[in-house]
Design a protein around this motif. Structure first.
Motif, PDB file in Angstrom:
ATOM      1  N   SER A  41     -52.973  29.735 -35.079  1.00 57.57           N
ATOM      2  CA  SER A  41     -53.996  28.787 -35.516  1.00 57.57           C
ATOM      3  C   SER A  41     -54.168  27.628 -34.554  1.00 57.57           C
ATOM      4  O   SER A  41     -54.995  26.744 -34.777  1.00 57.57           O
ATOM      5  CB  SER A  41     -53.636  28.239 -36.910  1.00 57.57           C
ATOM      6  N   VAL A  42     -53.391  27.631 -33.469  1.00 59.06           N
ATOM      7  CA  VAL A  42     -53.434  26.530 -32.505  1.00 59.06           C
ATOM      8  C   VAL A  42     -54.416  26.860 -31.390  1.00 59.06           C
ATOM      9  O   VAL A  42     -54.361  27.940 -30.800  1.00 59.06           O
ATOM     10  CB  VAL A  42     -52.038  26.264 -31.910  1.00 59.06           C
ATOM     11  N   THR A  43     -55.326  25.950 -31.102  1.00 58.40           N
ATOM     12  CA  THR A  43     -56.280  26.105 -30.003  1.00 58.40           C
ATOM     13  C   THR A  43     -56.148  24.926 -29.056  1.00 58.40           C
ATOM     14  O   THR A  43     -56.103  23.776 -29.501  1.00 58.40           O
ATOM     15  CB  THR A  43     -57.727  26.189 -30.524  1.00 58.40           C
ATOM     16  N   ARG A  44     -56.107  25.221 -27.751  1.00 56.08           N
ATOM     17  CA  ARG A  44     -55.947  24.156 -26.769  1.00 56.08           C
ATOM     18  C   ARG A  44     -57.007  24.278 -25.681  1.00 56.08           C
ATOM     19  O   ARG A  44     -57.067  25.288 -24.980  1.00 56.08           O
ATOM     20  CB  ARG A  44     -54.560  24.215 -26.125  1.00 56.08           C
ATOM     21  N   PRO A  45     -57.840  23.259 -25.527  1.00 60.58           N
ATOM     22  CA  PRO A  45     -58.745  23.219 -24.376  1.00 60.58           C
ATOM     23  C   PRO A  45     -58.021  22.569 -23.189  1.00 60.58           C
ATOM     24  O   PRO A  45     -57.282  21.607 -23.349  1.00 60.58           O
ATOM     25  CB  PRO A  45     -59.893  22.348 -24.872  1.00 60.58           C
ATOM     26  N   VAL A  46     -58.240  23.103 -22.000  1.00 58.74           N
ATOM     27  CA  VAL A  46     -57.599  22.580 -20.802  1.00 58.74           C
ATOM     28  C   VAL A  46     -58.655  22.390 -19.722  1.00 58.74           C
ATOM     29  O   VAL A  46     -59.477  23.283 -19.488  1.00 58.74           O
ATOM     30  CB  VAL A  46     -56.504  23.544 -20.287  1.00 58.74           C
ATOM     31  N   THR A  47     -58.625  21.244 -19.076  1.00 58.18           N
ATOM     32  CA  THR A  47     -59.543  20.979 -17.968  1.00 58.18           C
ATOM     33  C   THR A  47     -58.891  21.442 -16.670  1.00 58.18           C
ATOM     34  O   THR A  47     -57.797  20.992 -16.316  1.00 58.18           O
ATOM     35  CB  THR A  47     -59.880  19.489 -17.876  1.00 58.18           C
TER      36      THR A  47
END
Length: 297
Positions: free
Chosen positions: A210-216
């Motif tokens: 359920s964990v979502t991580r956006p990364v630049t």
């Protein structure tokens, strides 16, 4: 027993030309046969359709209303005949299809190869582009679109297999720069950045449960051609986020290494778009049917 559709056609022609004699001459029927068809309609309806004089006929009120409906009925019959002709017709002609570049080269081209074996009279014109294409405005009969669709689309959309992406790099790059373990580690790596019409896509999304991580991310190689980024990854120039089907042969041969196996990149939806028309051409009909069967979601 007279055919009612034929009687309707004769009735409309009498109305248009103004007399039985003119209608009989136009239709190459005897005036007596024209009169017989009109009488059959009147008998069926139980009402008079025409005021008759020695030289000219005029519509009664019932006749005027009935004439309007006869036109609609005959138009509907013609559309039905056209639909049946298209349904039974042999698929042939040129079919213009717009397809995203990587999907087109990797997956759709083999599909088209087999499709044309089954339908040799269809010529498929493939336009490969990652630009946003609309079927009604850009002259294509079918468009395959990756990503979320606009809510105001006026075309038919059919879901296809999701566009699945993976992250990978060449062993030579990893030996030099190390393996990223977490999405945040990518911020310290050289990434190969894809550029669309909105500019470089520098935000990569990852999920784990359920964990979502956006990364630049950032990198010195940016391109709007995914094949260029693929080549750069093989050369050891950076980490690539790309279409799984296109990268799978290199992953299997170990020319590329899949990274961060515990993290996944969310799939992107993919749809087939085509114009909503009451009569679909045979070539488009078989293409839509077979494409949906081959790429069921």
């Amino acid at each position: 027993m007279l055919d009612r559709l034929t009687s309707m056609k004769i009735f409309i022609k009498v109305v248009e030309l103004g007399s039985f004699a003119a209608a009989s001459q136009h239709l190459t029927l005897s005036p007596q046969m024209v009169a017989k068809h009109i009488e059959a309609l009147e008998h069926h309806l139980g009402a008079r359709l025409l005021h008759r004089t020695t030289r000219r006929q005029s519509l009664t009120e019932t006749g005027r209303l009935y004439c309007e409906q006869c036109r609609l009925v005959l138009q509907a019959a013609e559309r039905a005949d056209s639909l049946a002709a298209n349904t039974l017709g042999t698929p042939r002609g040129t079919l213009s299809v717009s397809v995203p570049v990587t999907f087109g080269r990797t997956v759709l081209l083999p599909f088209v190869h087999n499709f044309q074996k089954r339908y040799p009279e269809i010529q498929v014109h493939l336009s490969l582009t990652d630009q946003l294409i609309h079927p009604t405005m850009d002259g294509h009969e079918a468009v395959i679109r990756i990503g979320e669709l606009e809510t105001d689309l006026t075309v038919v959309s059919r879901p296809l297999t999701a566009y699945r992406r993976v992250i990978c790099a060449a062993q030579t790059y990893l030996e030099k720069h190390g393996f990223p373990e977490q999405p945040e580690d990518l911020m310290r790596h050289e990434c190969l950045v894809y550029e669309n019409s909105g500019g470089p896509v520098t935000t990569w999304h990852f999920s784990q449960g359920s964990v979502t991580r956006p990364v630049t991310v950032s990198g010195r190689i940016i391109s709007n051609d995914s094949s260029v980024l693929h080549s750069a990854a093989l050369a050891g120039d950076g980490i690539l986020l790309g279409y799984e089907q296109a990268l799978l042969p290199d992953v299997k041969s170990k020319r590329l290494v899949r990274l961060m196996p515990r993290w996944t990149v969310p799939d992107r939806p993919m749809h087939l778009l085509y114009n909503a028309s009451p009569v679909m051409t045979p070539k488009l009909r078989v293409f839509v049917t077979e494409l949906q069967e081959a790429f069921q979601p």
